[in-house]
Scaffold this active site. Sequence first.
Site, PDB file in Angstrom:
ATOM      1  N   VAL A  11      -3.304   6.446  -1.808  1.00 53.14           N
ATOM      2  CA  VAL A  11      -2.909   5.945  -0.796  1.00 53.14           C
ATOM      3  C   VAL A  11      -1.861   7.193  -0.076  1.00 53.14           C
ATOM      4  O   VAL A  11      -1.504   7.808  -1.046  1.00 53.14           O
ATOM      5  CB  VAL A  11      -2.086   4.684  -0.618  1.00 53.14           C
ATOM      6  CG1 VAL A  11      -3.075   3.489  -0.913  1.00 53.14           C
ATOM      7  CG2 VAL A  11      -1.060   4.546  -1.732  1.00 53.14           C
ATOM      8  N   SER A  12      -1.538   6.990   1.030  1.00 52.94           N
ATOM      9  CA  SER A  12      -0.883   8.418   1.579  1.00 52.94           C
ATOM     10  C   SER A  12       0.707   7.813   1.487  1.00 52.94           C
ATOM     11  O   SER A  12       1.548   9.013   1.532  1.00 52.94           O
ATOM     12  CB  SER A  12      -1.178   8.536   3.051  1.00 52.94           C
ATOM     13  OG  SER A  12      -2.697   9.069   3.047  1.00 52.94           O
ATOM     14  N   THR A  13       1.082   6.583   1.637  1.00 56.25           N
ATOM     15  CA  THR A  13       2.559   6.407   1.999  1.00 56.25           C
ATOM     16  C   THR A  13       2.967   5.245   0.962  1.00 56.25           C
ATOM     17  O   THR A  13       2.349   4.355   0.653  1.00 56.25           O
ATOM     18  CB  THR A  13       3.070   6.218   3.323  1.00 56.25           C
ATOM     19  OG1 THR A  13       2.236   4.829   3.672  1.00 56.25           O
ATOM     20  CG2 THR A  13       2.537   7.212   4.246  1.00 56.25           C
ATOM     21  N   GLN A  16       2.182   1.612   1.398  1.00 54.49           N
ATOM     22  CA  GLN A  16       0.780   1.294   1.074  1.00 54.49           C
ATOM     23  C   GLN A  16       0.544   0.840  -0.441  1.00 54.49           C
ATOM     24  O   GLN A  16       1.267   1.362  -1.195  1.00 54.49           O
ATOM     25  CB  GLN A  16      -0.186   2.339   1.690  1.00 54.49           C
ATOM     26  CG  GLN A  16      -0.240   2.481   3.091  1.00 54.49           C
ATOM     27  CD  GLN A  16      -1.132   3.831   3.495  1.00 54.49           C
ATOM     28  OE1 GLN A  16      -1.043   4.740   2.795  1.00 54.49           O
ATOM     29  NE2 GLN A  16      -1.792   3.453   4.557  1.00 54.49           N
ATOM     30  N   ALA A  44       0.098   9.953  -2.468  1.00 48.74           N
ATOM     31  CA  ALA A  44       0.234  11.365  -2.046  1.00 48.74           C
ATOM     32  C   ALA A  44      -0.327  11.719  -0.766  1.00 48.74           C
ATOM     33  O   ALA A  44      -1.501  10.777  -0.406  1.00 48.74           O
ATOM     34  CB  ALA A  44      -0.385  12.170  -3.099  1.00 48.74           C
TER      35      ALA A  44
END
Length: 208
Positions: A11-13, A16, A44
Site C-alpha cells: 500500500v502507498s500510505t 492504508q 511504500a
Amino acid sequence: MGQRAAIYCRVSTGDQSCDRQERDLRAFAERGGYEIMGVFKETASGSKDQRAQRGKVVALARDRHIQVVLVTELTRWGRSTTDLLHSLRELEACGVSVIAQTGLQFDLSSPQGKLFASLMAALAEFERDLLRERVKSGIAAARERGVQFGRQPGQRVKAERYTVRVLRLRAEGRSYREIARELRLSKNTVMDIVKRASPSAPGEDEAA
C-alpha cells in the site's frame, strides 16, 4: 502441493492496510493449489527506489525457494514501466514468474511474455521521452519567468549562513578545527569564511 509462491502486498500510505490484499491472495493461492512460502507486506510509494520486502521476495527467487510471485495487480509490484520490465527480467533469470490475481501470468520466457516485454520496453522508452520533454519544458518556462539555475557568481549559501558565528568564535580565540567541529562544517569552509572576512587572516598551519 503445487508451485511454491510468495505473496507480495503493498500500500502507498500508512493509513492504508495490506489486509485485503493478503486475504484475497491467500484465497487465490488456495484455489490455484499454490504452496505459500511467505507473505511480504510493506507501505511504500510506488516511486520509492528501495522497498525492503520486495527485495526479500527477489532474494527468495534467486535462492530458488519460490517459483511464482502472487500480487493483486502489477502496479503493486512495479513502480514504473521501466522498473517492472527490469524486475520481471530479473525474476525470469531465476525461473520465477509474476501472477496477478486476475490469473494473468507474466512469464517473459513464453511467447506471450516476450510480446508483453516488447510492449513494456516501448512504453518505457516513451515514458523517458515524455519525462525529458517535461523537464525541458519546465526549465524553459522557469527561465521565461526569470528563474536562474545553479549557483550564481559570488553566492555561498552555507558560508553566508554561518559567517557571524564563525567570526564570533574566531574572535574568542577558537581554532579553525574547534569551530568546524562545533558548527559541523569542514575546516576548509571555516577558513574560507574567515579569509573572505579578513584577507590577512593566518593560514591553516597557524590557526589549526
